[in-house]
Design a protein around this motif. Sequence first.
Motif, mmCIF file in Angstrom:
data_model
loop_
_atom_site.group_PDB
_atom_site.id
_atom_site.type_symbol
_atom_site.label_atom_id
_atom_site.label_comp_id
_atom_site.label_asym_id
_atom_site.label_seq_id
_atom_site.Cartn_x
_atom_site.Cartn_y
_atom_site.Cartn_z
ATOM 1 N N MET A 17 0.802 -1.245 -0.028
ATOM 2 C CA MET A 17 -0.135 -0.028 -0.035
ATOM 3 C C MET A 17 0.724 1.226 0.070
ATOM 4 O O MET A 17 0.313 2.242 -0.550
ATOM 5 N N HIS A 18 1.921 1.316 0.667
ATOM 6 C CA HIS A 18 2.783 2.416 0.719
ATOM 7 C C HIS A 18 3.562 2.618 -0.536
ATOM 8 O O HIS A 18 3.685 3.668 -1.040
ATOM 9 N N GLN A 19 3.866 1.596 -1.372
ATOM 10 C CA GLN A 19 4.240 1.869 -2.727
ATOM 11 C C GLN A 19 3.209 2.362 -3.731
ATOM 12 O O GLN A 19 3.592 3.488 -4.300
ATOM 13 N N LEU A 20 2.002 2.137 -3.778
ATOM 14 C CA LEU A 20 0.839 2.559 -4.211
ATOM 15 C C LEU A 20 0.721 4.007 -3.996
ATOM 16 O O LEU A 20 0.451 4.800 -5.018
ATOM 17 N N ASN A 21 0.741 4.437 -2.664
ATOM 18 C CA ASN A 21 0.436 5.861 -2.564
ATOM 19 C C ASN A 21 1.512 6.687 -2.925
ATOM 20 O O ASN A 21 1.397 7.650 -3.324
ATOM 21 N N SER A 22 2.732 5.949 -2.865
ATOM 22 C CA SER A 22 3.832 6.829 -3.401
ATOM 23 C C SER A 22 3.633 6.748 -4.945
ATOM 24 O O SER A 22 4.029 8.028 -5.457
ATOM 25 N N VAL A 23 3.272 6.077 -5.677
ATOM 26 C CA VAL A 23 3.100 6.217 -7.150
ATOM 27 C C VAL A 23 2.063 7.361 -7.443
ATOM 28 O O VAL A 23 2.153 7.829 -8.118
ATOM 29 N N LEU A 24 0.965 7.141 -6.789
ATOM 30 C CA LEU A 24 -0.256 7.989 -6.921
ATOM 31 C C LEU A 24 0.020 9.580 -6.684
ATOM 32 O O LEU A 24 -0.075 10.554 -7.208
ATOM 33 N N ASP A 25 0.887 9.592 -5.506
ATOM 34 C CA ASP A 25 1.480 10.885 -5.075
ATOM 35 C C ASP A 25 2.214 11.546 -6.192
ATOM 36 O O ASP A 25 2.343 12.803 -6.379
ATOM 37 N N GLN A 26 3.315 10.750 -6.806
ATOM 38 C CA GLN A 26 4.151 11.304 -7.767
ATOM 39 C C GLN A 26 3.167 11.615 -8.957
ATOM 40 O O GLN A 26 3.528 12.814 -9.512
ATOM 41 N N CYS A 27 2.248 10.747 -9.449
ATOM 42 C CA CYS A 27 1.306 11.333 -10.504
ATOM 43 C C CYS A 27 0.667 12.450 -10.130
ATOM 44 O O CYS A 27 0.530 13.401 -10.953
ATOM 45 N N GLN A 28 0.097 12.741 -8.967
ATOM 46 C CA GLN A 28 -0.490 13.884 -8.417
ATOM 47 C C GLN A 28 0.281 15.128 -8.606
ATOM 48 O O GLN A 28 -0.038 16.300 -9.025
ATOM 49 N N ALA A 29 1.659 14.659 -8.395
ATOM 50 C CA ALA A 29 2.542 16.102 -8.369
ATOM 51 C C ALA A 29 2.861 16.643 -9.576
ATOM 52 O O ALA A 29 3.295 17.826 -9.793
ATOM 53 N N VAL A 30 2.862 15.871 -10.750
ATOM 54 C CA VAL A 30 3.028 16.174 -12.025
ATOM 55 C C VAL A 30 1.956 16.597 -12.942
ATOM 56 O O VAL A 30 1.972 16.679 -13.999
ATOM 57 N N TRP A 31 0.666 16.100 -12.314
ATOM 58 C CA TRP A 31 -0.379 16.408 -13.192
ATOM 59 C C TRP A 31 -0.885 17.609 -13.717
ATOM 60 O O TRP A 31 -1.051 17.780 -14.875
ATOM 61 N N GLU A 32 -0.632 18.626 -12.783
ATOM 62 C CA GLU A 32 -0.883 19.955 -13.252
ATOM 63 C C GLU A 32 -0.099 20.402 -14.251
ATOM 64 O O GLU A 32 -0.538 21.056 -15.348
#
Length: 236
Positions: free
Chosen positions: A1-16
């Motif tokens: 779950m920690h890895q998934l949260n990290s991946v999604l946080d990285q996506c969120q960081a570059v999405w804008e």
Amino acid sequence: MHQLNSVLDQCQAVWEDWNDQTVAGRIALLQLWSDTVAARGDDFAKAAKMIRFQCESAQRLLDKVHELPGPTGETNELYTAGRGTVAITGDAVLTSAALCGQLAAALVAGNCVVVSVEDTHADKVDAVLADLIKAGCPDRVAMRVGIDALSGLLAHPHVVGLATTGTKEHVRDVNRQLAQRQGVIATLVAETDTEQYPVIGRPDYVLRFVTECTRTINITAVGGNATLLELGSGEH
């Protein structure tokens, strides 16, 4: 779950930043991607065509701002934007063409993507994602996680939609998982026919991955109803 949260946080960081790029800029990048995919040989020829098809659809449907009537003199503009992070998955019938069609539509619309597939598809996914980076796409815009992370992915609040390819039973299963999530409703876009691609092959498929936005500029003070300027200007 920690890895998934990290991946999604990285996506969120570059999405804008990805979403703020012009549609034309994303199309140009994805067309380069299609050339790289096509160079992999006959097995990926249909996948490359699917990428180009989604780019052509985006150019026709997304790559312009529509002017709307302004009843009081204001300027109203209608345009599209990405929605956030889209999940992509599929069962045993997932093909390279379906995968690339879903990826291209979600990305060209301005979304980030997280792919979660069975291990049998992992090499195929890693190959097309590597080609995407070679074409110049930021490496955190599209990422892959293991199939064991799928349930957590579908429940995560950062995920705004799911594109999947599979049997009707597979589609029902992932739809149930989406229905059980809390918070924002995530849309489901499913393809069950990997011979004709009646869903992914629709000319308006890319519209499944956008949100409509309006921009209003009030110009009444510089040429609209001049009587509005008199409000509150009486003698004291």
